[in-house]
Design a protein around this motif. Structure first.
Motif, mmCIF file in Angstrom:
data_model
loop_
_atom_site.group_PDB
_atom_site.id
_atom_site.type_symbol
_atom_site.label_atom_id
_atom_site.label_comp_id
_atom_site.label_asym_id
_atom_site.label_seq_id
_atom_site.Cartn_x
_atom_site.Cartn_y
_atom_site.Cartn_z
ATOM 1 N N ALA A 61 -4.340 110.580 79.120
ATOM 2 C CA ALA A 61 -5.339 109.857 77.420
ATOM 3 C C ALA A 61 -6.476 108.931 77.838
ATOM 4 O O ALA A 61 -7.603 108.812 77.682
ATOM 5 N N ARG A 86 -3.309 118.374 71.543
ATOM 6 C CA ARG A 86 -3.904 117.506 69.667
ATOM 7 C C ARG A 86 -4.442 116.415 70.034
ATOM 8 O O ARG A 86 -5.073 116.456 68.708
ATOM 9 N N GLU A 87 -5.673 116.121 70.831
ATOM 10 C CA GLU A 87 -5.897 115.081 70.778
ATOM 11 C C GLU A 87 -7.681 115.697 70.419
ATOM 12 O O GLU A 87 -8.761 115.262 70.375
ATOM 13 N N GLU A 89 -9.574 117.503 72.526
ATOM 14 C CA GLU A 89 -10.328 117.473 73.555
ATOM 15 C C GLU A 89 -10.485 118.380 75.420
ATOM 16 O O GLU A 89 -10.385 118.485 76.222
#
Length: 281
Positions: A61, A86-87, A89
């Motif tokens: 992250a 899930r982010e 990105e």
């Protein structure tokens, strides 16, 4: 579907975040050292040595503009892709992998070189390829294949992930206990009864037993491939679709040979075309 990268004129970033999975450090420290040396010699590399999944997630992250390079097995690659998905990105990231560990069949199937030097050079000088994946209705991802029900044997590399003391105890028990017949590695669990749908069309219903089902992205088509083995002497049922839905009594499934999920009573997988980028030779 595999697609060429859009950034062909720029090439891959020479700033990399090297994430070394702890299992890789324990199982093959020499390959890890070689890969790090090649990466650090050829790029502005920051090396992270997370001790577990939480530290791995935090380091990923905080990567900033650095491109992630995972040194580890299929679990480590799947973990990185899942976290980026899930982010939200994943579409902007280009991943690289140096396969180290016992469970690397997914890496091989994706075209990642098996040697530490060759894989590290591909991470530095390779080209981005956009690949399809499957996303399920719980936001889980599948890069290569899922299987229902999972094989009865332990996942590949499971002993290697255990604490050394536990592995020693297991070895002692195996030495003292009578040796049962070994599973073939492809031995299924008991037949299941599942309704399997492809784009809403029922391919197999609950009244027919299922020996095993496999689903994965069909390279170059933008579709998922479905294969159902229902009786020992009948050919498998095959289909292609954008979505595959499985419904029935509690069932488990294995994704990419390393992760077992469930039990669930319904799961739907949808193809995401060109959803993630991987650096390949």
């Amino acid at each position: 579907m595999e697609q060429p990268a859009d950034r062909t004129d720029e090439g891959l970033s020479r700033q990399v975040l090297v994430l070394v999975d702890p299992l890789a450090r324990r199982t093959d420290g020499e390959s890890v050292r070689i890969a790090k040396d090649v990466l650090c010699a050829g790029a502005a590399a920051r090396v992270c040595l997370p001790e577990g999944p939480e530290e791995f997630a935090k380091a990923l992250a905080r990567r900033g503009a650095r491109r992630p390079v995972v040194i580890g097995d299929d679990r480590a690659l799947l973990r990185a892709v899942s976290l980026l998905h899930r982010e939200r990105e994943l579409s902007a990231a280009v991943l690289s992998m140096i396969p180290v560990g016992g469970a690397v069949s997914l890496a091989r199937s994706l075209g990642i070189p098996s040697g530490a030097v060759a894989a590290a050079r591909a991470a530095l000088d390779g080209s981005e390829r956009r690949l399809d994946l499957l996303v399920d209705d719980s936001d889980g991802v599948v890069l290569g294949e899922l299987r229902i029900p999972p094989l009865t044997q332990h996942p590949p590399g499971a002993d290697g992930a255990a604490h050394p003391w536990l592995r020693t105890c297991r070895s002692l028990v195996r030495t003292l206990a009578p040796r049962p017949a070994r599973p073939t590695g492809q031995e299924p669990g008991p037949p299941a009864h599942l309704r399997i749908e492809a784009d809403g069309r029922t391919v197999l219903d609950l009244d027919q037993p299922v020996r095993h089902v496999s689903v994965g992205p069909a390279t170059g088509t933008g579709l998922a491939r479905l294969e159902i083995h229902h009786t020992p002497d009948a050919p498998p049922l095959r289909a292609s679709a954008r979505t595959i839905t499985v419904t029935g009594p509690d069932f488990r499934y294995r994704t990419d040979t390393v992760a077992i999920a469930g039990p669930v009573r319904r799961r739907m997988w949808t193809v995401r075309v060109g959803a993630w980028g991987l650096a390949l030779p």
